[in-house]
Design a protein around this motif. Structure first.
Motif, PDB file in Angstrom:
ATOM      1  N   LEU A  30       0.840  -1.199   0.000  1.00 45.59           N
ATOM      2  CA  LEU A  30       0.000   0.000   0.000  1.00 45.59           C
ATOM      3  C   LEU A  30       0.873   1.246   0.000  1.00 45.59           C
ATOM      4  CD1 LEU A  30      -2.663   1.550   0.295  1.00 45.59           C
ATOM      5  CD2 LEU A  30      -2.492   1.182   2.771  1.00 45.59           C
ATOM      6  N   TYR A  31       1.892   1.262   0.855  1.00 49.09           N
ATOM      7  CA  TYR A  31       2.817   2.402   0.879  1.00 49.09           C
ATOM      8  C   TYR A  31       3.492   2.587  -0.476  1.00 49.09           C
ATOM      9  CZ  TYR A  31       7.594   4.124   1.004  1.00 49.09           C
ATOM     10  OH  TYR A  31       8.772   4.744   0.664  1.00 49.09           O
ATOM     11  N   ALA A  32       3.951   1.488  -1.071  1.00 45.58           N
ATOM     12  CA  ALA A  32       4.674   1.572  -2.345  1.00 45.58           C
ATOM     13  C   ALA A  32       3.795   2.172  -3.439  1.00 45.58           C
ATOM     14  CB  ALA A  32       5.165   0.186  -2.759  1.00 45.58           C
ATOM     15  N   ILE A  33       2.520   1.786  -3.477  1.00 45.36           N
ATOM     16  CA  ILE A  33       1.611   2.314  -4.500  1.00 45.36           C
ATOM     17  C   ILE A  33       1.328   3.791  -4.255  1.00 45.36           C
ATOM     18  CG2 ILE A  33      -0.727   2.172  -5.438  1.00 45.36           C
ATOM     19  CD1 ILE A  33      -0.653  -0.833  -4.950  1.00 45.36           C
ATOM     20  N   LEU A  34       1.029   4.158  -3.010  1.00 47.50           N
ATOM     21  CA  LEU A  34       0.760   5.566  -2.705  1.00 47.50           C
ATOM     22  C   LEU A  34       1.972   6.440  -3.012  1.00 47.50           C
ATOM     23  CD1 LEU A  34      -1.285   5.435   0.632  1.00 47.50           C
ATOM     24  CD2 LEU A  34      -2.101   6.143  -1.622  1.00 47.50           C
ATOM     25  N   ASP A  35       3.144   5.958  -2.634  1.00 46.90           N
ATOM     26  CA  ASP A  35       4.361   6.723  -2.902  1.00 46.90           C
ATOM     27  C   ASP A  35       4.576   6.891  -4.404  1.00 46.90           C
ATOM     28  OD1 ASP A  35       6.821   7.969  -1.815  1.00 46.90           O
ATOM     29  OD2 ASP A  35       7.832   6.353  -2.906  1.00 46.90           O
ATOM     30  N   PHE A  36       4.285   5.837  -5.177  1.00 43.99           N
ATOM     31  CA  PHE A  36       4.428   5.892  -6.632  1.00 43.99           C
ATOM     32  C   PHE A  36       3.450   6.907  -7.229  1.00 43.99           C
ATOM     33  CE2 PHE A  36       3.490   4.208 -10.921  1.00 43.99           C
ATOM     34  CZ  PHE A  36       4.779   4.192 -11.457  1.00 43.99           C
ATOM     35  N   ASP A  85       4.740  10.410  -6.341  1.00 40.39           N
ATOM     36  CA  ASP A  85       5.962  10.725  -7.098  1.00 40.39           C
ATOM     37  C   ASP A  85       5.640  11.049  -8.553  1.00 40.39           C
ATOM     38  OD1 ASP A  85       7.531  10.400  -4.894  1.00 40.39           O
ATOM     39  OD2 ASP A  85       8.246   8.397  -5.414  1.00 40.39           O
ATOM     40  N   ASN A  86       4.583  10.477  -9.090  1.00 42.02           N
ATOM     41  CA  ASN A  86       4.231  10.736 -10.488  1.00 42.02           C
ATOM     42  C   ASN A  86       3.531  12.082 -10.684  1.00 42.02           C
ATOM     43  OD1 ASN A  86       4.665   8.537 -12.727  1.00 42.02           O
ATOM     44  ND2 ASN A  86       4.364   7.433 -10.809  1.00 42.02           N
ATOM     45  N   TYR A  87       3.221  12.784  -9.588  1.00 42.90           N
ATOM     46  CA  TYR A  87       2.757  14.164  -9.735  1.00 42.90           C
ATOM     47  C   TYR A  87       3.900  15.075 -10.185  1.00 42.90           C
ATOM     48  CZ  TYR A  87      -1.483  12.955  -7.049  1.00 42.90           C
ATOM     49  OH  TYR A  87      -2.660  12.405  -6.615  1.00 42.90           O
ATOM     50  N   MET A  88       5.115  14.745  -9.777  1.00 42.91           N
ATOM     51  CA  MET A  88       6.248  15.635 -10.027  1.00 42.91           C
ATOM     52  C   MET A  88       6.580  15.813 -11.505  1.00 42.91           C
ATOM     53  SD  MET A  88       6.839  16.894  -7.160  1.00 42.91           S
ATOM     54  CE  MET A  88       8.256  17.865  -7.649  1.00 42.91           C
ATOM     55  N   VAL A 105       5.477   9.768   2.831  1.00 44.27           N
ATOM     56  CA  VAL A 105       4.567  10.085   1.721  1.00 44.27           C
ATOM     57  C   VAL A 105       3.885  11.430   1.969  1.00 44.27           C
ATOM     58  CG1 VAL A 105       2.503   9.355   0.470  1.00 44.27           C
ATOM     59  CG2 VAL A 105       4.174   7.659   1.185  1.00 44.27           C
ATOM     60  N   THR A 106       3.509  11.688   3.219  1.00 39.32           N
ATOM     61  CA  THR A 106       2.895  12.973   3.548  1.00 39.32           C
ATOM     62  C   THR A 106       3.831  14.127   3.219  1.00 39.32           C
ATOM     63  OG1 THR A 106       1.639  11.930   5.343  1.00 39.32           O
ATOM     64  CG2 THR A 106       1.829  14.318   5.402  1.00 39.32           C
ATOM     65  N   ASP A 107       5.117  13.974   3.534  1.00 40.35           N
ATOM     66  CA  ASP A 107       6.094  15.018   3.207  1.00 40.35           C
ATOM     67  C   ASP A 107       6.165  15.244   1.697  1.00 40.35           C
ATOM     68  OD1 ASP A 107       6.693  15.334   5.876  1.00 40.35           O
ATOM     69  OD2 ASP A 107       8.432  13.985   5.836  1.00 40.35           O
ATOM     70  N   HIS A 108       6.107  14.174   0.922  1.00 36.66           N
ATOM     71  CA  HIS A 108       6.139  14.303  -0.536  1.00 36.66           C
ATOM     72  C   HIS A 108       4.896  15.042  -1.035  1.00 36.66           C
ATOM     73  CE1 HIS A 108       8.982  10.573  -1.036  1.00 36.66           C
ATOM     74  NE2 HIS A 108       9.532  11.578  -0.374  1.00 36.66           N
ATOM     75  N   ILE A 109       3.759  14.746  -0.443  1.00 35.12           N
ATOM     76  CA  ILE A 109       2.522  15.413  -0.846  1.00 35.12           C
ATOM     77  C   ILE A 109       2.610  16.909  -0.561  1.00 35.12           C
ATOM     78  CG2 ILE A 109       0.030  15.575  -0.482  1.00 35.12           C
ATOM     79  CD1 ILE A 109       0.137  12.608   0.395  1.00 35.12           C
ATOM     80  N   ARG A 110       3.136  17.243   0.612  1.00 31.23           N
ATOM     81  CA  ARG A 110       3.260  18.659   0.971  1.00 31.23           C
ATOM     82  C   ARG A 110       4.213  19.380   0.016  1.00 31.23           C
ATOM     83  NH1 ARG A 110       2.896  17.058   6.889  1.00 31.23           N
ATOM     84  NH2 ARG A 110       0.769  17.632   7.453  1.00 31.23           N
TER      85      ARG A 110
END
Length: 337
Positions: free
Chosen positions: A155-161, A164-167, A240-245
């Motif tokens: 679940l973490y791996a998918i959310l992180d992916f 990351d694809n927003y960037m 993941v939260t840090d990446h979203i922010r």
């Protein structure tokens, strides 16, 4: 399956909407299994079933539901996209919705990923444009020790992916924003430029609305009231939260730059209009001098004393040239011409 979904999916087989259906033990894939055997494998100690679906029909979703006893409401949500990012708990299973984004022909297109997570299984359901999760599977299959952590790690791996694809989307928009910013001071924006700027700001707002709710989703995933997730996974979801922010900050910065670019373009346009108005006013004032003098002496009155002056004509010409020259010099000095 939509054409956009086919375009962005890189998995070799999409038979019946099933992208992948595999079982893992100790972080290693031991078998590709049919949907009808997924429930049995999920109950075996240390085994994790990972199923990936792409725009499945209702019949396929019902087959998956029967294997893991998924809630009817969650199945109904998974069948119909256009859900807001969220997390719901149905009994022993979690249902999570995340929005995906891809840049297609200059516009941001959005898809959705719905995930069911429970003891010994994870099911991902993709709708619309989205990068295939085959890269996630291949990457973590090369790290069995990480994949062995279980379904909450997947679940973490998918959310992180997804995050990351927003960037890459933002990076492509940023390149266009830089070009817009560089050209603002050179010339005022045309109607087409303004329309494009508006579209970019709207797409950025939609991207913010897609990514923003994931902060709350990850916050819930790090709370102690979800027994499906081990406390050891909480730091990963905080990452993941840090990446979203970071994504949200970049979106806000780009929207601000576009707003400043629009305002600067308006100022440049107004400045150019003011300069043109000054030039027109200056020439109008200069031309008013000969017009006024010619008008005065063009009147057909008999009793005009200057009419019989021997040097009247050259005197008027000299006066016109002198006054116009003085006006031109003054306007030129003041930067109006």
């Amino acid at each position: 399956m939509t054409e956009l979904a086919r375009k962005f999916d890189k998995d070799p087989e999409l038979e019946g909407g099933v992208v992948a259906s595999s079982v893992y033990f100790g972080g290693r894939r031991i078998a590709d299994i049919p949907i009808e055997e997924a429930g049995i494998w999920a109950t075996k100690e240390g085994h994790v079933v990972w199923i990936g679906l792409l725009e499945p029909d209702r019949e396929l979703l019902l087959r998956v539901q029967r294997q893991f006893n998924l809630h009817d409401l969650a199945i109904e949500d998974a069948e119909h996209p256009h859900q807001r990012p969220k997390i719901e708990q149905y009994g022993d299973a979690l249902f999570i919705v995340a929005r995906t984004a891809q840049l297609v022909q200059g516009r941001v297109n959005f898809g959705e990923t719905h995930m069911f997570v429970g003891k010994g299984y994870i099911v991902s359901v993709r709708h619309g444009v989205s990068t295939s999760y085959a890269a996630v599977r291949q990457h973590w299959e090369s790290c069995p020790s990480a994949l062995a952590k279980g379904e909450d790690f997947i679940l973490y791996a998918i959310l992180d992916f997804i995050v990351d694809n927003y960037m890459p989307v933002l990076e492509q928009i940023e390149e266009e924003v830089d070009l817009i910013e560089d050209g603002v001071l050179a010339r005022p924006m045309t109607a087409k430029d303004i329309e494009r700027l508006y579209m970019l700001r709207r797409d950025l707002l939609r991207l913010r609305n897609a990514a923003g709710p994931l902060v709350e989703v990850c916050r819930r995933l790090t709370s102690a009231d979800l027994p499906q997730l081990r406390p050891a996974m909480h730091p990963l979801f905080r990452d993941v939260t840090d990446h979203i922010r970071t994504v949200l900050e970049k979106v806000d910065n780009l929207r601000e730059v576009l707003a400043f670019a629009f305002e600067a373009s308006l100022l440049v346009g107004q400045s150019q209009e003011t300069a043109i108005a000054k030039k027109l006013a200056s020439w109008a004032a200069i031309l008013a001098v000969p017009t006024a003098l010619a008008g005065i002496y063009g009147m057909n009155f008999n009793d005009m004393p200057e009419l019989h002056f021997e040097y009247g004509y050259p005197t008027v010409l000299v006066a016109i040239v002198t006054i116009c020259s003085i006006l031109y010099w003054r306007f030129r000095k003041n930067g109006w011409l």
